[in-house]
Structures are given as C-alpha cells and as structure tokens.
Design an enzyme around this catalytic site. Structure first.
Site, short mmCIF file in Angstrom:
data_model
loop_
_atom_site.label_atom_id
_atom_site.label_comp_id
_atom_site.label_asym_id
_atom_site.label_seq_id
_atom_site.Cartn_x
_atom_site.Cartn_y
_atom_site.Cartn_z
CD GLU A 275 -2.40 -1.23 2.85
OE1 GLU A 275 -1.95 -0.50 3.76
OE2 GLU A 275 -3.34 -2.02 3.01
N GLY A 277 1.91 4.98 -0.68
CA GLY A 277 1.27 6.25 -1.01
C GLY A 277 2.33 7.27 -1.36
NE ARG A 314 4.72 15.71 4.27
CZ ARG A 314 6.02 15.72 4.38
NH1 ARG A 314 6.73 16.65 3.75
NH2 ARG A 314 6.66 14.82 5.06
CE1 TYR A 318 2.37 14.44 10.26
CE2 TYR A 318 2.41 15.45 8.09
CZ TYR A 318 1.78 14.69 9.05
OH TYR A 318 0.54 14.16 8.77
CB CYS A 346 -3.09 35.54 11.42
SG CYS A 346 -3.78 36.49 10.07
CD GLU A 347 -2.10 29.23 13.46
OE1 GLU A 347 -1.19 28.49 13.91
OE2 GLU A 347 -3.28 28.90 13.37
CE1 TYR A 375 -0.55 10.65 3.62
CE2 TYR A 375 1.71 10.45 2.87
CZ TYR A 375 0.53 9.86 3.24
OH TYR A 375 0.40 8.50 3.25
C1 PLP Z 1 -0.89 5.98 5.36
C2 PLP Z 1 -1.02 4.54 5.08
C3 PLP Z 1 -0.37 3.98 3.99
C4 PLP Z 1 0.55 4.76 3.08
O1 PLP Z 1 1.71 5.19 3.71
P1 PLP Z 1 2.85 5.90 2.81
O2 PLP Z 1 3.86 6.29 3.80
O3 PLP Z 1 2.21 7.07 2.16
O4 PLP Z 1 3.34 4.91 1.84
C5 PLP Z 1 -0.58 2.65 3.71
N1 PLP Z 1 -1.39 1.87 4.49
C6 PLP Z 1 -2.03 2.39 5.57
C7 PLP Z 1 -2.90 1.52 6.37
C8 PLP Z 1 -1.87 3.73 5.91
O5 PLP Z 1 -2.49 4.23 6.97
#
Ligand code: PLP
Length: 421
Positions: A275, A277, A314, A318, A346-347, A375
C-alpha cells in the site's frame, strides 16, 4: 527521479514550462507529473514481479480522481480509509475487487457501502469491528474477505506522528493476541478470513523495521495455518520513504524493498499486497507559489509567499523539509543568502523554512516546493478563508486543471444563516 527540470532556464513539468502554466492557472497551485506517477507505480509493480501481487495505492496521500485514474489504468488497486475515499475511488473507475478498506474506525454505513460494492478486502483493526462486519455481511447474505491488522511492536524509526507499529499506537491488534482473535473471527458467519495485514508507519528511511515486521508476519502465517486458517494473502502496508532534499538522503529503493519481501515472506506462497502512497506521488508533485513581498526583519529576511500552511501543512505539522527552488534558473554560482520562507496566515507556525539558503528572490518571483505531491493537497484547508488551491496534471506537453480554484462565493455560500438572524 522526477520530471521537474530546468530547460532553457525555466523549470518545466515534463514538457510544459511552469511560467506558461502560471499564466493560465495563477498561483499558488499543485502540479503533478504523469510520467513520474507512472514510473513510481511501475517500480513497485516490477519489484514484486514473480509473485502474485497487487499494488494498492494509498490514496490518502493524494486523492484527485485524475491521479487515481492514471494509476488505475496502469492496474493499480486502491487502499482507502474512509467512505469518502471509497466513493472517490469508485467515481474514478476503480473496480471494487481492487479496493482494500483500511482504518481503525470504519462506521456501519461505511462497511455497508463497501460490502455493497463487493470490495476486495477489509483490513480489520479490532474485535468489535470484526463483529460489525460479520453482522452487516450476514444481513446482506454476503461473506466479507478480511485480513486482520496486527501490530508487530516494531519501531519504524520515523516521525512520532506517523509511526503506527508500536504497541502504544492505536493501530491493529497486538501480535501476541493474534491466535485468539483469528479463532474468534473464523467462527463468525459473515467473514472469510483470508489474510494478515501490517503497516508500521510512513516515511521509513531504512529497511530493518520492515524486515523485523515481515519476519513476524511470516512466523504468524505458519502458526495460523497450523491452527487451521487458510491464510492466502498478506498485505504488507506502505511506508517506504522518499528523499526530501536532493543529494544527502538516499532511502531504500523499491527493488530492494521487493527483494526484502521475497526473502521474508516469498516462501509462503501468499498473494502479496502493498500500500505505498508517499513514494508513488511525493516526488510526482510540486507546489508553485509567488513571492508577494521580501521583508527585512531585524536580523533576517522574510520571503512572504502566496502559499501558506493551509495549502501545505507538512512543515508546521511534521517539521518537514521541502526543497524550495526558483522557477527561473539562477545563474551558475549566484550568491545565496538566508531567508525565512513564510506564508500570509496569521500564525507564526505558518513558516515553511527558517534560514534557508536561497539565491536572491524578489517580489513577483516564482518558486516551487519540491516533493509536495504526497500529503499536500489532501491535507489543505480553507483556514483564513483561503480557497483550496488548484491541482494540475501534466502529461507530456499537455496539462489540465484537475481541480479548479473555487471562487470566494463558492466558499461563502456553503454557510447558511439561520432564520432568527
Ligand atoms: C498511510 C497509510 C499507507 C501509506 O503510507 P505511505 O507512507 O504514504 O506509503 C498505507 N497503508 C495504511 C494503512 C496507511 O495508513
């Protein structure tokens, strides 16, 4: 590698000059490169070649339907974490059998919607959720394919806000309790318990935490199989990090990550899901902004941009670093000086970078934040009644606005004044 490079002294997104784009779209805006998205998806797909697999893009990283469709057309599945994302993925043409539903707090309405679409799999994070899914599936005369997310208690060595695999985090069930929970799940009539899921965090810059987690998943697979469960799918989550500053960071490559997967779980004969992202979309996107003013403070210069923390949170959320580069290429050897790069909100938290060494910039100049694809747009807000900024997708020499800038009226007219006023 990405497709944002200087050409004839002007930064281009693939074959489109950013100054041309600005003339049409205005600033600020997000811009994504199709070629980079494609390349990054392909790297993961290739890394798992030889094993049955599905790369499920974690669409929370950037969820514009044009991005989803680009990836979907390449064969990607989607990892969704809300009913809204489920609807968005469906609207972008992603078939249900390529959708995996993750998240700790799926509501009954969301579960119902997902079952009605016949999604591929639920990643389940608790016993009450198992019971809810089983009951709703039974009421629909269906059986829900589920993987149970285990929390392996592994330190992902990333920012605390995006680490998810330690026992103190809210995610998954403790791996030590997995046998009991799988036994319970197997007895529920509405469930087909098909696999194990794990996701330990985001922006991981080393492979060791993945290795530790996947070894635990491999051991658990054997234990659960011995208990009689037909474990046939492993969802290994996302989280592989990207370089945010050019040169001095080198997170692991997808091919090494793929080799690690083969080494740790390949012998089990399971279908593999991942998964990712951030790695797919992070370096496929930039944020383009204009300098409103250069203000000389007592001991520093402030570069005040027309983008702000509401557009890219970000850095304030973070402490994230983004390379900031001028759209017009500076002369070779041009002198640099320190700027605090800020937005108009304004921060004091509306600060993108402190004492950043940049070549001289002036009112009206354009800058690009690199690695802003993940993100970025999805975490933006209308704080200070600043409209959500447009998103643009580039494809070779073409580009399209894939989310338009709303007008003030679009925003203001969402409020309603009650009758007593
Ligand atoms: C956020 C998330 C991802 C993706 O994470 P990346 O760092 O963007 O690759 C995959 N699986 C789950 C369950 C997540 O919460």
């Amino acid at each position: 590698m990405d497709h944002f490079l200087y050409r004839d002294g002007v930064m281009h997104a693939e074959d489109v000059s950013l100054t041309d784009m600005v003339a049409q779209v205005g600033t600020p805006f997000y811009c994504y490169s199709t070629a980079t998205l494609t390349r990054h998806f392909q790297l993961f797909d290739d890394a798992l070649a030889g094993m049955p697999h599905l790369v499920c893009y974690a669409m929370k990283a950037a969820s514009n339907q044009a991005i989803l469709k680009t990836l979907g057309d390449l064969g990607a599945g989607m990892d969704v974490v809300s009913g809204g994302e489920l609807a968005r993925a469906t609207a972008a043409g992603i078939p249900g059998d390529r959708i995996v539903f993750s998240g700790v707090g799926k509501t009954h309405e969301e579960i119902h919607a997902a079952l009605s679409l016949g999604i591929r799999q639920f990643n389940v994070e608790s016993e009450p959720e198992l019971r809810a899914i089983s009951e709703i599936a039974s009421s629909l005369d269906a059986r829900a394919a589920v993987a149970i997310r285990v929390n392996p208690d592994v330190d992902a060595k990333t920012h605390a806000k995006i680490a998810t695999g330690k026992s103190e985090n809210k995610f998954g069930i403790p791996i030590a309790r997995a046998r009991d929970v799988y036994a319970e799940a197997a007895a529920m009539p509405g469930l087909d318990v098909i696999g194990i899921d794990v996701h330990i965090g985001s922006q991981l810059t080393q492979l060791d935490p993945f290795e530790a987690a996947y070894k635990k998943v491999a051991e658990l697979t054997e234990v659960l199989r011995a208990d009689g469960h037909d474990i046939r799918r492993l969802d290994l989550g996302g989280g592989l990090g990207i370089p945010y500053s050019q040169g001095n960071e080198a997170p692991p490559l997808p091919k090494d990550y793929g080799a690690l997967i083969k080494r740790t779980v390949g012998h089990l004969g399971c279908e593999i899901e991942i998964e990712p992202g951030r790695l797919i979309v992070g370096n496929a996107g930039i944020l383009v902004s204009r300098v409103i003013y250069v203000k000389s403070g007592q001991d520093r210069d402030f570069l005040i941009l027309d983008a702000a923390m509401n557009d890219l949170i970000r850095p304030s959320m973070y402490d994230a670093y983004h390379d900031i580069v001028p759209v017009i290429q500076p002369a070779v050897g041009a002198e640099r000086s320190a700027y605090d790069v800020v937005g108009p909100v304004c921060e004091s938290g509306d600060t993108f970078a402190k004492a950043r060494q940049l070549t001289a910039l002036h009112e009206g100049d354009l800058v690009a934040f690199r690695s802003a694809g993940a993100y970025g747009a999805v975490m933006s807000s209308e704080y200070n009644t600043r409209p959500l900024i447009p998103e643009v997708l580039v494809h070779g020499s073409e580009f399209a606005v894939v989310r338009a800038r709303p007008s003030f009226d679009d925003i203001i007219n969402r409020d309603t004044i009650p009758y007593w006023l």
